[in-house]
Design a protein around this motif. Structure first.
Motif, PDB file in Angstrom:
ATOM      1  N   VAL A  55       0.744   9.821   1.463  1.00  0.00           N
ATOM      2  CA  VAL A  55      -0.651   9.613   1.052  1.00  0.00           C
ATOM      3  C   VAL A  55      -0.740   9.483  -0.466  1.00  0.00           C
ATOM      4  CG1 VAL A  55      -2.961  10.635   1.034  1.00  0.00           C
ATOM      5  CG2 VAL A  55      -1.556  10.820   3.082  1.00  0.00           C
ATOM      6  N   ALA A  56       0.034  10.299  -1.183  1.00  0.00           N
ATOM      7  CA  ALA A  56       0.018  10.242  -2.650  1.00  0.00           C
ATOM      8  C   ALA A  56       0.528   8.891  -3.156  1.00  0.00           C
ATOM      9  CB  ALA A  56       0.868  11.375  -3.218  1.00  0.00           C
ATOM     10  N   SER A  57       1.615   8.375  -2.565  1.00  0.00           N
ATOM     11  CA  SER A  57       2.166   7.091  -3.009  1.00  0.00           C
ATOM     12  C   SER A  57       1.212   5.944  -2.706  1.00  0.00           C
ATOM     13  CB  SER A  57       3.530   6.841  -2.363  1.00  0.00           C
ATOM     14  OG  SER A  57       3.400   6.762  -0.953  1.00  0.00           O
ATOM     15  N   VAL A  58       0.541   5.985  -1.552  1.00  0.00           N
ATOM     16  CA  VAL A  58      -0.447   4.954  -1.233  1.00  0.00           C
ATOM     17  C   VAL A  58      -1.619   5.020  -2.213  1.00  0.00           C
ATOM     18  CG1 VAL A  58      -2.142   4.203   0.493  1.00  0.00           C
ATOM     19  CG2 VAL A  58       0.172   4.773   1.208  1.00  0.00           C
ATOM     20  N   THR A  59      -2.041   6.243  -2.568  1.00  0.00           N
ATOM     21  CA  THR A  59      -3.144   6.409  -3.525  1.00  0.00           C
ATOM     22  C   THR A  59      -2.790   5.831  -4.886  1.00  0.00           C
ATOM     23  OG1 THR A  59      -3.824   8.443  -2.394  1.00  0.00           O
ATOM     24  CG2 THR A  59      -4.648   8.114  -4.623  1.00  0.00           C
ATOM     25  N   LEU A  60      -1.602   6.161  -5.391  1.00  0.00           N
ATOM     26  CA  LEU A  60      -1.176   5.660  -6.701  1.00  0.00           C
ATOM     27  C   LEU A  60      -1.045   4.135  -6.682  1.00  0.00           C
ATOM     28  CD1 LEU A  60       1.536   8.361  -7.547  1.00  0.00           C
ATOM     29  CD2 LEU A  60      -0.716   8.114  -8.598  1.00  0.00           C
ATOM     30  N   ALA A  61      -0.477   3.597  -5.601  1.00  0.00           N
ATOM     31  CA  ALA A  61      -0.314   2.142  -5.502  1.00  0.00           C
ATOM     32  C   ALA A  61      -1.663   1.446  -5.378  1.00  0.00           C
ATOM     33  CB  ALA A  61       0.567   1.805  -4.297  1.00  0.00           C
ATOM     34  N   ALA A  62      -2.603   2.043  -4.656  1.00  0.00           N
ATOM     35  CA  ALA A  62      -3.925   1.440  -4.493  1.00  0.00           C
ATOM     36  C   ALA A  62      -4.643   1.335  -5.833  1.00  0.00           C
ATOM     37  CB  ALA A  62      -4.758   2.269  -3.512  1.00  0.00           C
ATOM     38  N   HIS A  63      -4.538   2.379  -6.655  1.00  0.00           N
ATOM     39  CA  HIS A  63      -5.180   2.335  -7.975  1.00  0.00           C
ATOM     40  C   HIS A  63      -4.472   1.363  -8.909  1.00  0.00           C
ATOM     41  CE1 HIS A  63      -8.162   5.356  -7.218  1.00  0.00           C
ATOM     42  NE2 HIS A  63      -7.263   6.250  -6.862  1.00  0.00           N
ATOM     43  N   GLU A  64      -3.159   1.236  -8.763  1.00  0.00           N
ATOM     44  CA  GLU A  64      -2.414   0.312  -9.618  1.00  0.00           C
ATOM     45  C   GLU A  64      -2.661  -1.140  -9.226  1.00  0.00           C
ATOM     46  OE1 GLU A  64       2.227  -0.701 -10.831  1.00  0.00           O
ATOM     47  OE2 GLU A  64       1.735   1.164  -9.781  1.00  0.00           O
ATOM     48  N   CYS A  65      -2.712  -1.397  -7.901  1.00  0.00           N
ATOM     49  CA  CYS A  65      -2.867  -2.778  -7.422  1.00  0.00           C
ATOM     50  C   CYS A  65      -4.330  -3.201  -7.339  1.00  0.00           C
ATOM     51  CB  CYS A  65      -2.232  -2.928  -6.047  1.00  0.00           C
ATOM     52  SG  CYS A  65      -0.471  -2.523  -5.992  1.00  0.00           S
ATOM     53  N   GLY A  66      -5.238  -2.224  -7.221  1.00  0.00           N
ATOM     54  CA  GLY A  66      -6.641  -2.567  -7.024  1.00  0.00           C
ATOM     55  C   GLY A  66      -6.936  -3.031  -5.620  1.00  0.00           C
ATOM     56  N   ALA A  67      -6.036  -2.745  -4.678  1.00  0.00           N
ATOM     57  CA  ALA A  67      -6.207  -3.163  -3.286  1.00  0.00           C
ATOM     58  C   ALA A  67      -5.287  -2.331  -2.412  1.00  0.00           C
ATOM     59  CB  ALA A  67      -5.890  -4.646  -3.126  1.00  0.00           C
ATOM     60  N   VAL A  68      -5.559  -2.355  -1.108  1.00  0.00           N
ATOM     61  CA  VAL A  68      -4.708  -1.621  -0.164  1.00  0.00           C
ATOM     62  C   VAL A  68      -4.088  -2.547   0.884  1.00  0.00           C
ATOM     63  CG1 VAL A  68      -5.881   0.595  -0.433  1.00  0.00           C
ATOM     64  CG2 VAL A  68      -6.718  -1.041   1.268  1.00  0.00           C
ATOM     65  N   ASP A  69      -4.297  -3.856   0.735  1.00  0.00           N
ATOM     66  CA  ASP A  69      -3.718  -4.793   1.713  1.00  0.00           C
ATOM     67  C   ASP A  69      -2.279  -5.143   1.304  1.00  0.00           C
ATOM     68  OD1 ASP A  69      -4.804  -6.026  -0.536  1.00  0.00           O
ATOM     69  OD2 ASP A  69      -5.217  -7.905   0.511  1.00  0.00           O
ATOM     70  N   PHE A  70      -1.418  -4.124   1.301  1.00  0.00           N
ATOM     71  CA  PHE A  70      -0.017  -4.319   0.931  1.00  0.00           C
ATOM     72  C   PHE A  70       0.673  -5.189   1.979  1.00  0.00           C
ATOM     73  CE2 PHE A  70      -1.129   0.196  -0.187  1.00  0.00           C
ATOM     74  CZ  PHE A  70      -1.401  -0.054  -1.529  1.00  0.00           C
ATOM     75  N   PRO A  71       1.552  -6.108   1.559  1.00  0.00           N
ATOM     76  CA  PRO A  71       2.211  -7.001   2.533  1.00  0.00           C
ATOM     77  C   PRO A  71       3.122  -6.227   3.478  1.00  0.00           C
ATOM     78  CG  PRO A  71       3.161  -7.247   0.329  1.00  0.00           C
ATOM     79  CD  PRO A  71       1.957  -6.390   0.175  1.00  0.00           C
TER      80      PRO A  71
END
Length: 241
Positions: A37-53
């Motif tokens: 959950v922490a890694s998804v949160t950090l990546a979401a804020h960095e990418c500005g999206a959650v639709d990771f490929p």
């Protein structure tokens, strides 16, 4: 379907390991789900999206690629710069609820696994009550000692266990739901209590499943997401200041 089934089975298995422990006390939330959950949160804020490929998600989190228009004219360049500014603004304003929905499946599956892991103490105590046999289980023996006590307990741990037992015995479904909805190291006693007093299976398991897989999981997810969202932490610190 096969990929989703394996993904769900993986988290259900980790939930069962966390709850049953198999003698190891393995807390898979701290080891697996929390970091995920922490890694998804950090990546979401960095990418500005959650639709990771997918793939490589969830094995590897990569920002989604948005195609930029060709820089043919000055207006196109201005448009790209504006898009970059918009992307930067988006990176700081990704919603908490968007991240929660991204990790909801694995979190709920893990919570369902912890609920399944609470069934052995329930079945053991229920079988012991119906058969009249005394199982060779330390927790069950302590539970019987608490039932036989006439004097009020002196230490805090024993008083807490007695309070859990009385809450479940008196309130029933909602007592079980309340105990399952918060991080509660004494919940094994709830399963033993329900089994000993012959609480119906679906009353016990239904309340445990709702409490652990829905209510408690959203509380834990929210805590991890807020902790790893820098702008939220900064806002909270400024409010406290």
């Amino acid at each position: 379907m096969e990929k989703k089934t394996l993904w769900c089975s993986y988290w259900v298995g980790l939930g069962i390991l966390s709850s049953v422990g198999l003698g190891t006390g393995l807390h898979t939330f701290l080891l697996y789900l929390g970091p995920h959950v922490a890694s998804v949160t950090l990546a979401a804020h960095e990418c500005g999206a959650v639709d990771f490929p997918e793939p490589p998600y969830p094995d590897q989190i990569v920002c989604p690629q948005h195609e930029a228009p060709a820089l043919g004219s000055e207006s196109d360049q201005v448009g790209v710069e504006a898009a970059g500014v918009g992307s930067a603004v988006l990176q700081g304003s990704i919603s908490i609820w968007t991240i929660i929905s991204k990790v909801r499946l694995e979190a709920c599956m893990w919570g369902a696994g912890t609920a399944i892991g609470e069934l052995p103490p329930y079945f053991m105590a229920r079988a012991a009550r119906l058969s009249g046999a005394d199982p060779d289980d330390e927790d069950y023996q302590r539970f019987e000692e608490m039932l036989d006590q006439t004097q009020p307990a002196q230490d805090i741990a024993t008083r807490a266990k007695v309070a859990v037992q009385k809450l479940i015995q008196r309130v029933g479904f909602f007592g079980i739901l309340a105990c399952a909805s918060i991080p509660n190291p004494l919940f094994d006693l709830a399963g033993i209590t329900c089994g000993h007093f012959l609480v119906p299976f679906w009353t016990f398991f239904g309340a445990t499943l709702i409490g652990k897989a829905v209510i408690k999981m959203h509380i834990q997810k929210l805590f991890v997401i807020i902790t790893f969202s820098r702008h939220i932490v900064e806002r909270m610190v400024s409010l406290i200041g």
